[in-house]
Design a protein around this motif. Structure first.
Motif, PDB file in Angstrom:
ATOM      1  N   ALA A 216       0.832  -1.208   0.000  1.00  0.00           N
ATOM      2  CA  ALA A 216       0.000   0.000   0.000  1.00  0.00           C
ATOM      3  C   ALA A 216       0.864   1.255   0.000  1.00  0.00           C
ATOM      4  N   MET A 217       1.889   1.253   0.850  1.00  0.00           N
ATOM      5  CA  MET A 217       2.771   2.415   0.932  1.00  0.00           C
ATOM      6  C   MET A 217       3.556   2.625  -0.360  1.00  0.00           C
ATOM      7  N   THR A 218       4.173   1.555  -0.849  1.00  0.00           N
ATOM      8  CA  THR A 218       5.078   1.666  -1.991  1.00  0.00           C
ATOM      9  C   THR A 218       4.359   1.942  -3.308  1.00  0.00           C
ATOM     10  N   LEU A 219       3.263   1.228  -3.548  1.00  0.00           N
ATOM     11  CA  LEU A 219       2.579   1.333  -4.837  1.00  0.00           C
ATOM     12  C   LEU A 219       1.676   2.552  -4.944  1.00  0.00           C
ATOM     13  N   PHE A 220       1.032   2.925  -3.849  1.00  0.00           N
ATOM     14  CA  PHE A 220      -0.012   3.937  -3.948  1.00  0.00           C
ATOM     15  C   PHE A 220       0.253   5.235  -3.190  1.00  0.00           C
ATOM     16  N   LEU A 221       0.837   5.161  -2.000  1.00  0.00           N
ATOM     17  CA  LEU A 221       0.937   6.354  -1.156  1.00  0.00           C
ATOM     18  C   LEU A 221       2.250   7.117  -1.332  1.00  0.00           C
ATOM     19  N   PHE A 222       3.375   6.448  -1.185  1.00  0.00           N
ATOM     20  CA  PHE A 222       4.670   7.119  -1.228  1.00  0.00           C
ATOM     21  C   PHE A 222       4.977   7.806  -2.563  1.00  0.00           C
ATOM     22  N   PRO A 223       4.540   7.267  -3.717  1.00  0.00           N
ATOM     23  CA  PRO A 223       4.809   7.985  -4.975  1.00  0.00           C
ATOM     24  C   PRO A 223       4.212   9.395  -5.005  1.00  0.00           C
ATOM     25  N   HIS A 224       3.193   9.631  -4.201  1.00  0.00           N
ATOM     26  CA  HIS A 224       2.585  10.958  -4.111  1.00  0.00           C
ATOM     27  C   HIS A 224       3.014  11.679  -2.829  1.00  0.00           C
ATOM     28  N   PHE A 225       3.970  11.105  -2.101  1.00  0.00           N
ATOM     29  CA  PHE A 225       4.446  11.648  -0.823  1.00  0.00           C
ATOM     30  C   PHE A 225       3.305  11.753   0.205  1.00  0.00           C
ATOM     31  N   ILE A 226       2.408  10.769   0.188  1.00  0.00           N
ATOM     32  CA  ILE A 226       1.303  10.742   1.143  1.00  0.00           C
ATOM     33  C   ILE A 226       1.687   9.835   2.311  1.00  0.00           C
TER      34      ILE A 226
ATOM     35  N   PRO B 248      -3.727   8.475 -11.073  1.00  0.00           N
ATOM     36  CA  PRO B 248      -3.952   9.826 -10.524  1.00  0.00           C
ATOM     37  C   PRO B 248      -4.003   9.778  -9.003  1.00  0.00           C
ATOM     38  N   VAL B 249      -3.663  10.877  -8.365  1.00  0.00           N
ATOM     39  CA  VAL B 249      -3.482  10.909  -6.922  1.00  0.00           C
ATOM     40  C   VAL B 249      -4.710  10.449  -6.149  1.00  0.00           C
ATOM     41  N   LEU B 250      -5.897  10.840  -6.554  1.00  0.00           N
ATOM     42  CA  LEU B 250      -7.100  10.472  -5.797  1.00  0.00           C
ATOM     43  C   LEU B 250      -7.370   8.968  -5.866  1.00  0.00           C
ATOM     44  N   LEU B 251      -7.127   8.364  -7.033  1.00  0.00           N
ATOM     45  CA  LEU B 251      -7.332   6.926  -7.170  1.00  0.00           C
ATOM     46  C   LEU B 251      -6.311   6.163  -6.341  1.00  0.00           C
ATOM     47  N   ASP B 252      -5.039   6.587  -6.415  1.00  0.00           N
ATOM     48  CA  ASP B 252      -4.005   5.937  -5.607  1.00  0.00           C
ATOM     49  C   ASP B 252      -4.270   6.131  -4.120  1.00  0.00           C
ATOM     50  N   LEU B 253      -4.784   7.291  -3.752  1.00  0.00           N
ATOM     51  CA  LEU B 253      -5.111   7.567  -2.352  1.00  0.00           C
ATOM     52  C   LEU B 253      -6.170   6.594  -1.849  1.00  0.00           C
ATOM     53  N   MET B 254      -7.214   6.405  -2.640  1.00  0.00           N
ATOM     54  CA  MET B 254      -8.289   5.489  -2.249  1.00  0.00           C
ATOM     55  C   MET B 254      -7.776   4.058  -2.153  1.00  0.00           C
ATOM     56  N   LEU B 255      -7.052   3.617  -3.174  1.00  0.00           N
ATOM     57  CA  LEU B 255      -6.535   2.247  -3.183  1.00  0.00           C
ATOM     58  C   LEU B 255      -5.542   2.032  -2.045  1.00  0.00           C
TER      59      LEU B 255
ATOM     60  N   ALA C 240      -3.477  13.024   3.550  1.00  0.00           N
ATOM     61  CA  ALA C 240      -3.171  12.168   4.695  1.00  0.00           C
ATOM     62  C   ALA C 240      -4.386  12.004   5.604  1.00  0.00           C
ATOM     63  N   VAL C 241      -5.141  13.079   5.801  1.00  0.00           N
ATOM     64  CA  VAL C 241      -6.349  13.000   6.628  1.00  0.00           C
ATOM     65  C   VAL C 241      -7.374  12.070   5.983  1.00  0.00           C
ATOM     66  N   ILE C 242      -7.542  12.198   4.669  1.00  0.00           N
ATOM     67  CA  ILE C 242      -8.474  11.315   3.950  1.00  0.00           C
ATOM     68  C   ILE C 242      -8.004   9.866   4.058  1.00  0.00           C
ATOM     69  N   CYS C 243      -6.682   9.666   3.919  1.00  0.00           N
ATOM     70  CA  CYS C 243      -6.108   8.319   4.036  1.00  0.00           C
ATOM     71  C   CYS C 243      -6.394   7.728   5.408  1.00  0.00           C
ATOM     72  N   GLN C 244      -6.244   8.543   6.450  1.00  0.00           N
ATOM     73  CA  GLN C 244      -6.508   8.082   7.811  1.00  0.00           C
ATOM     74  C   GLN C 244      -7.980   7.722   7.995  1.00  0.00           C
ATOM     75  N   MET C 245      -8.860   8.532   7.449  1.00  0.00           N
ATOM     76  CA  MET C 245     -10.293   8.286   7.583  1.00  0.00           C
ATOM     77  C   MET C 245     -10.696   6.974   6.925  1.00  0.00           C
ATOM     78  N   ILE C 246     -10.230   6.775   5.695  1.00  0.00           N
ATOM     79  CA  ILE C 246     -10.572   5.542   4.968  1.00  0.00           C
ATOM     80  C   ILE C 246      -9.868   4.346   5.596  1.00  0.00           C
ATOM     81  N   GLY C 247      -8.581   4.523   5.911  1.00  0.00           N
ATOM     82  CA  GLY C 247      -7.801   3.429   6.480  1.00  0.00           C
ATOM     83  C   GLY C 247      -8.347   2.928   7.801  1.00  0.00           C
ATOM     84  N   THR C 248      -8.731   3.868   8.688  1.00  0.00           N
ATOM     85  CA  THR C 248      -9.254   3.453   9.994  1.00  0.00           C
ATOM     86  C   THR C 248     -10.608   2.750   9.863  1.00  0.00           C
TER      87      THR C 248
END
Length: 202
Positions: free
Chosen positions: A20-30, A101-108, A172-180
């Motif tokens: 999750a970190m490598t493929l979707f979040l870190f490329p966007h520095f999230i 795109p950032v929003l799709l990677d953020l969700m995934l 990051a806040v959106i990531c936390q909301m979905i992730g939790t």
């Protein structure tokens, strides 16, 4: 069999978290949390590998908190952190740009990350991170760890947003909301596997 089963399940969950970190979040520095915020900062400023920052930070905090967490918890959490770090280290050279795109990677990323951490929590394990530092400070000062963790993660996230991009804070806040939400879903999911039998006891 008991140790092998725990190692297998925790290893899979840690790999999922690393993916999750490598493929979707870190490329966007999230960042996915406080420790990830420091990993993003060091990578952005010093080009330091994410895996190195995460492992060194978590290992140091775990050793410092050993007397409060207990030997078993420290060993298993360090195992999870190591598997996640190795996964990130192996995959990062192949991810030269964002996959989507950032929003799709953020969700995934948030969903997959939540799945991995949810499995760890279901097994009674921890993914490490700033909750360890929050525990140390809370024990030393006699304060509530939840509030301490909030201040630590909030400060690191704000710093990351200022240095990298203010949008990082929103993502990051959106990531936390979905992730939790995903963590809670996995944690409460009624699955017929021997999770409870092989839970890690602190």
């Amino acid at each position: 069999m008991h140790v092998l089963y725990k190692s297998l399940i925790l290893g899979i969950a840690s790999v999922i978290q690393g993916l999750a970190m490598t493929l979707f979040l870190f490329p966007h520095f999230i960042p996915s949390g406080g420790a990830a915020s420091l990993a993003v900062l060091f990578n952005y400023l010093l080009d330091m590998p994410y895996s190195v920052t995460l492992w060194v930070l978590n290992a140091g905090l775990l050793l410092a908190a050993a007397k409060w967490l207990g030997k078993s918890s420290v060993i298993w959490t360090l195992f999870c952190v190591s598997v996640t770090s190795v996964t990130i280290d192996l995959l990062t050279p192949y991810i030269t740009e964002p996959l989507n795109p950032v929003l799709l990677d953020l969700m995934l990323g948030a969903v997959v990350f939540g799945m991995g951490v949810g499995i760890l929590f279901r097994m009674g394990a921890s993914s490490g991170g700033m909750d360890i530092l929050a525990l140390i400070i809370a024990k030393a000062r006699g304060s509530a760890p939840g509030r301490t963790l909030f201040y630590i993660n909030g400060s690191l996230l704000l710093l990351t947003g200022v240095v990298v991009d203010w949008k990082v804070i929103v993502y990051a806040v959106i990531c936390q909301m979905i992730g939790t939400r995903m963590i809670d879903l996995i944690y409460k999911l009624d699955v017929k596997i021997l999770v409870e039998k092989y839970k890690i006891h602190y």
